[in-house]
Design an enzyme around this catalytic site. Sequence first.
Site, short mmCIF file in Angstrom:
data_model
loop_
_atom_site.label_atom_id
_atom_site.label_comp_id
_atom_site.label_asym_id
_atom_site.label_seq_id
_atom_site.Cartn_x
_atom_site.Cartn_y
_atom_site.Cartn_z
CG HIS A 19 -1.66 -1.23 1.49
ND1 HIS A 19 -2.73 -1.59 0.72
CD2 HIS A 19 -1.51 -2.21 2.40
CE1 HIS A 19 -3.22 -2.74 1.17
NE2 HIS A 19 -2.49 -3.14 2.19
NE ARG A 74 -9.56 -0.11 10.29
CZ ARG A 74 -10.72 -0.75 10.08
NH1 ARG A 74 -10.83 -1.63 9.10
NH2 ARG A 74 -11.75 -0.55 10.87
CD GLU A 111 -3.19 -7.48 8.66
OE1 GLU A 111 -4.07 -7.15 7.86
OE2 GLU A 111 -2.16 -6.81 8.87
CG ASP A 168 0.98 -4.78 4.46
OD1 ASP A 168 0.19 -3.97 3.94
OD2 ASP A 168 0.61 -5.56 5.37
CG HIS A 226 -1.74 -9.91 6.10
ND1 HIS A 226 -0.41 -9.62 6.26
CD2 HIS A 226 -2.32 -8.76 5.66
CE1 HIS A 226 -0.20 -8.36 5.91
NE2 HIS A 226 -1.33 -7.82 5.54
ZN ZN Z 1 -2.64 -5.01 3.06
#
Ligand code: ZN
Length: 456
Positions: free
Chosen positions: A64, A88, A236, A321, A270
Amino acid sequence: MATLNRPRLFRAPAMLTAAGWRQDVGFRVDVHGSIEQLTAGTGEAAEVTLPGAVIPGMVNVHSHIHQRLMAGLSARRADQSDSFWTWRRQMYRTLELLDDERLGVLAAWGFMELLEGGYTAVGEFHYPHHLAAATPAESARRILASAAQAGCALTLLPVWYRYSGFGRQPPDAAQARFVLSRDELIDLIIELREGVDDHVCRIGVAPHSLRAVDVADLPALLERVGDGPIHMHIAEQPDEVVACREHSGLEPLDLLERHLELDRRWCLIHATHVPAARLNALAATGAVLGICPSTEADLGDGLFPVAEFLSAGGRVAIGSDSNIETSAAAELRLLEWGQRLRLGQRNVLAADKDGLGTALWRHTARSGADALGLPAGSLEAGRRADFVVLQGQHPLLAGLTPQQQLDVLVTAGMPGMIESVWVGGCLRVSEGRHLDRDALRPAFLDLRRALALSDS
Ligand SMILES: [Zn+2]
């Protein structure tokens, strides 16, 4: 992306080929950036004599790229339960700073750093579809243009994101910028696939996760656009596994396989909390598992039993990632170290006859290329001339065999060990620095300062 205007003949003192290490190898690269043939020596004068041992460019199956902007800026404990979920929220705030132009700046910088870290192809799991006034196609094209500018091969994986949790919970305000209807996603993918050069770029599809899509909707989606790579976050975080069980009565992998048959198009990201009893069957599907050691460590995800999965014949690849780490060698080191810590053994992932560096680098590069649908990840005729040249004069590498040098890069790597990086036979990184590093730096610094100020 710059390409060769005529075939070029290279010579390498040593090279990790599909058949193992070879000394004094000549190889011709065609105008598409693919290797035409390998020979012992060149028999004729090489145009480019490479100064050190040559290994395949690493393939990064899960990035990402916008998250590079916040690398290291989430290091204050939010509360007693600081976790993936608090991280997040910070990541969503980072997105508030971006429009599609800034996304392009950030992506070019991020891809440039990944090239310096030994990656030559990236799978970009792209979900900021709505940034400022940009359309989803404009946002996606920024990523394509940035990869071309930096000079890395790319598989763009437009993400399908619809819900905030199992049971079709509506997305929250921060997630609205990720949401596309099924038809919008299909139109986007079909539009992006037109005119793409398959040698250097693929367009796949990425249902985000079992919590962000309804798995029952996937067969109809994949019927339309599932003929390329299919990537998905699978298991994940323990909390999402519990939520999956509560919602469906099934483990995430079982829920997915109730609706779809996994095969070699699939890359599961994941698979951290997939039950051990499922590993043999998962390996037999041919799906590649994308493991992201630095991010999984940073987010406290847990450790996947890589050693057991490889023993079952499974294939794994690595991803950067969140891009908190951009060195391919560091990612492989952490992959191995996680297994050592888990099992109390050393050299867990080394195949019998190969050193750890050779075994790990070769397996993950090739698996990664398969997961991205790119003819890369292995130096052989018909595959891309994407490669890394080691700096044999580095104090920790001098005097060693090529195989030992790769062991050192993976287990004790440090800056200066990568001499150059070539993509499709074109030089991108020289003496460890990307050719455009200085040009890309000011715009990235402006963005990074803006984020640091907003965070302070
Ligand atoms: Zn991801």
